[in-house]
Design a protein around this motif. Structure first.
Motif, PDB file in Angstrom:
ATOM      1  N   LEU A 144      82.739  44.560  -0.950  1.00 54.30           N
ATOM      2  CA  LEU A 144      82.144  46.072  -0.594  1.00 54.30           C
ATOM      3  C   LEU A 144      82.812  46.995  -1.272  1.00 54.30           C
ATOM      4  O   LEU A 144      84.195  46.975  -1.376  1.00 54.30           O
ATOM      5  N   THR A 145      82.132  47.794  -2.132  1.00 58.93           N
ATOM      6  CA  THR A 145      82.781  48.920  -2.736  1.00 58.93           C
ATOM      7  C   THR A 145      82.384  50.315  -2.035  1.00 58.93           C
ATOM      8  O   THR A 145      81.185  50.648  -1.757  1.00 58.93           O
ATOM      9  N   LEU A 146      83.459  51.051  -1.808  1.00 61.42           N
ATOM     10  CA  LEU A 146      83.140  52.343  -0.888  1.00 61.42           C
ATOM     11  C   LEU A 146      83.603  53.612  -1.693  1.00 61.42           C
ATOM     12  O   LEU A 146      84.602  53.547  -2.421  1.00 61.42           O
ATOM     13  N   ALA A 148      89.780  52.626   4.167  1.00 61.16           N
ATOM     14  CA  ALA A 148      88.621  52.169   5.045  1.00 61.16           C
ATOM     15  C   ALA A 148      88.797  50.930   5.527  1.00 61.16           C
ATOM     16  O   ALA A 148      89.189  50.147   4.777  1.00 61.16           O
ATOM     17  N   VAL A 149      88.484  50.540   6.752  1.00 61.73           N
ATOM     18  CA  VAL A 149      88.471  49.123   7.351  1.00 61.73           C
ATOM     19  C   VAL A 149      86.987  48.588   7.360  1.00 61.73           C
ATOM     20  O   VAL A 149      86.351  49.442   8.117  1.00 61.73           O
ATOM     21  N   ALA A 150      86.796  47.657   6.930  1.00 61.72           N
ATOM     22  CA  ALA A 150      85.735  47.048   6.982  1.00 61.72           C
ATOM     23  C   ALA A 150      85.724  45.745   7.586  1.00 61.72           C
ATOM     24  O   ALA A 150      86.622  45.009   7.495  1.00 61.72           O
ATOM     25  N   SER A 151      84.900  45.316   8.785  1.00 59.26           N
ATOM     26  CA  SER A 151      84.966  44.091   9.346  1.00 59.26           C
ATOM     27  C   SER A 151      83.293  43.694   9.657  1.00 59.26           C
ATOM     28  O   SER A 151      82.441  44.137   9.740  1.00 59.26           O
ATOM     29  N   ARG A 165      74.703  35.561  10.295  1.00 63.98           N
ATOM     30  CA  ARG A 165      74.401  36.813  10.394  1.00 63.98           C
ATOM     31  C   ARG A 165      75.530  37.719  11.294  1.00 63.98           C
ATOM     32  O   ARG A 165      76.101  37.260  12.233  1.00 63.98           O
ATOM     33  N   TYR A 166      75.750  39.067  10.673  1.00 66.39           N
ATOM     34  CA  TYR A 166      76.895  39.869  11.250  1.00 66.39           C
ATOM     35  C   TYR A 166      76.539  41.218  11.301  1.00 66.39           C
ATOM     36  O   TYR A 166      75.278  41.423  10.901  1.00 66.39           O
ATOM     37  N   THR A 167      77.212  41.962  12.045  1.00 65.70           N
ATOM     38  CA  THR A 167      77.311  43.442  12.038  1.00 65.70           C
ATOM     39  C   THR A 167      78.338  43.939  10.949  1.00 65.70           C
ATOM     40  O   THR A 167      79.364  43.655  11.307  1.00 65.70           O
ATOM     41  N   LEU A 168      78.032  44.629  10.124  1.00 67.65           N
ATOM     42  CA  LEU A 168      79.186  45.252   9.147  1.00 67.65           C
ATOM     43  C   LEU A 168      79.393  46.579   9.730  1.00 67.65           C
ATOM     44  O   LEU A 168      78.554  47.459  10.032  1.00 67.65           O
ATOM     45  N   ARG A 169      80.726  46.724   9.959  1.00 63.92           N
ATOM     46  CA  ARG A 169      81.292  48.174  10.597  1.00 63.92           C
ATOM     47  C   ARG A 169      82.468  48.649   9.632  1.00 63.92           C
ATOM     48  O   ARG A 169      83.267  47.746   9.088  1.00 63.92           O
ATOM     49  N   VAL A 170      82.249  49.686   9.051  1.00 60.48           N
ATOM     50  CA  VAL A 170      83.105  50.619   8.451  1.00 60.48           C
ATOM     51  C   VAL A 170      83.714  51.731   9.080  1.00 60.48           C
ATOM     52  O   VAL A 170      82.996  52.434   9.562  1.00 60.48           O
ATOM     53  N   GLU A 204      77.488  51.216  10.639  1.00 57.38           N
ATOM     54  CA  GLU A 204      77.224  49.934  10.971  1.00 57.38           C
ATOM     55  C   GLU A 204      76.025  49.616  10.524  1.00 57.38           C
ATOM     56  O   GLU A 204      74.947  50.439  10.405  1.00 57.38           O
ATOM     57  N   ARG A 205      75.805  48.269  10.062  1.00 61.31           N
ATOM     58  CA  ARG A 205      74.328  47.810   9.868  1.00 61.31           C
ATOM     59  C   ARG A 205      74.494  46.361   9.799  1.00 61.31           C
ATOM     60  O   ARG A 205      75.540  45.786   9.698  1.00 61.31           O
ATOM     61  N   PRO A 206      73.220  45.812  10.102  1.00 61.61           N
ATOM     62  CA  PRO A 206      72.995  44.379  10.045  1.00 61.61           C
ATOM     63  C   PRO A 206      73.410  43.843   8.555  1.00 61.61           C
ATOM     64  O   PRO A 206      72.943  44.490   7.769  1.00 61.61           O
ATOM     65  N   LEU A 207      73.916  42.775   8.566  1.00 62.33           N
ATOM     66  CA  LEU A 207      73.925  41.874   7.323  1.00 62.33           C
ATOM     67  C   LEU A 207      74.187  40.547   7.513  1.00 62.33           C
ATOM     68  O   LEU A 207      74.589  39.940   8.494  1.00 62.33           O
ATOM     69  N   GLU A 208      73.516  39.587   6.590  1.00 61.51           N
ATOM     70  CA  GLU A 208      73.199  38.164   6.544  1.00 61.51           C
ATOM     71  C   GLU A 208      74.041  37.654   5.210  1.00 61.51           C
ATOM     72  O   GLU A 208      73.581  37.929   4.197  1.00 61.51           O
TER      73      GLU A 208
END
Length: 221
Positions: free
Chosen positions: A30-32, A42-45, A161-166, A176-180
């Motif tokens: 992930l590039t922010l 930034a914390v991405a999970s 399938r995940y929820t990406l949270r930054v 937040e956004r859904p991510l597979e």
């Protein structure tokens, strides 16, 4: 101690995901950025099922009257120690709901670490030095990472399938956004709408201390 961070609602500019087939695990690269420069700290999970990490440990040091690291992501169940590497004493505390605590004035390393057993963001301060602010981001997932100076963060996880949270200190709320994720590597770019940076409280405090000292010297003359 009160901290105010204002930001517009985050808009995410999402790059296309590219996959490398044949790998057994998945990795999100992930590039922010904020539209003009990379975003560090930034914390991405990636979130699916909530998990704890009993027995895990982490460290937030104090050097030059600064928390190091300034942003520390940990999993729920992690015990964090707060060594003081300075020559002056510190009094570390937090009023944050996930983990209010206080370490009375001390030097060296406290005997017992602090257990962070609830998810959420814990803002850490020092009662002696108001400019000292740190963030412990307590996550209910083992899949997380923190962006460096170039704005890149890598998070490994099983395909699924995940929820990406930054999260970032200058966001009003996490993005937040859904991510597979499939097997292999996925790349994604996001643009974060950050609020303005906080004022440099360390410089103003030092300036006031110097001015007070000069005034006292003049009175002595």
């Amino acid at each position: 101690m009160r901290h105010h961070f204002s930001a517009a609602l985050c808009a995410a500019a999402l790059g296309a995901a590219s996959m490398m087939p044949g790998a057994r695990a998945a990795e999100l690269v992930l590039t922010l950025g904020d539209g003009t420069r990379p975003v560090a700290d930034a914390v991405a999970s990636l979130h699916a099922d909530a998990r704890e990490a009993p027995g895990a440990t982490a460290v937030m040091d104090q050097r030059d009257s600064t928390f190091v690291p300034g942003v520390l992501p940990v999993q729920v169940g992690t015990a964090v120690s707060f060594p003081n590497s300075d020559q002056v004493q510190h009094q570390v505390y937090s009023f944050s709901t996930p983990k209010p605590f206080e370490l009375p004035l001390y030097a060296g390393t406290p005997r017992a670490p602090i257990l962070f057993d609830q998810p959420g963001v814990v803002v850490v301060g020092c009662n002696i030095h108001d400019w000292m602010i740190g963030y412990i981001v307590v996550l209910d997932t083992p899949h997380f990472g923190k962006s460096g100076a170039g704005g890149e963060v890598r998070v490994k996880a099983p395909p699924g399938r995940y929820t990406l949270r930054v999260w970032h200190p200058r966001l009003d709320a996490p993005v937040e956004r859904p991510l597979e994720l499939g097997e292999g590597r996925a790349t994604l770019a996001m643009t974060l709408a950050l609020g303005p940076p906080p004022p440099d409280r360390r410089s103003s405090d030092r300036l006031r201390a110097l001015q007070d000292r000069l005034r006292s010297l003049r009175r002595e003359d």
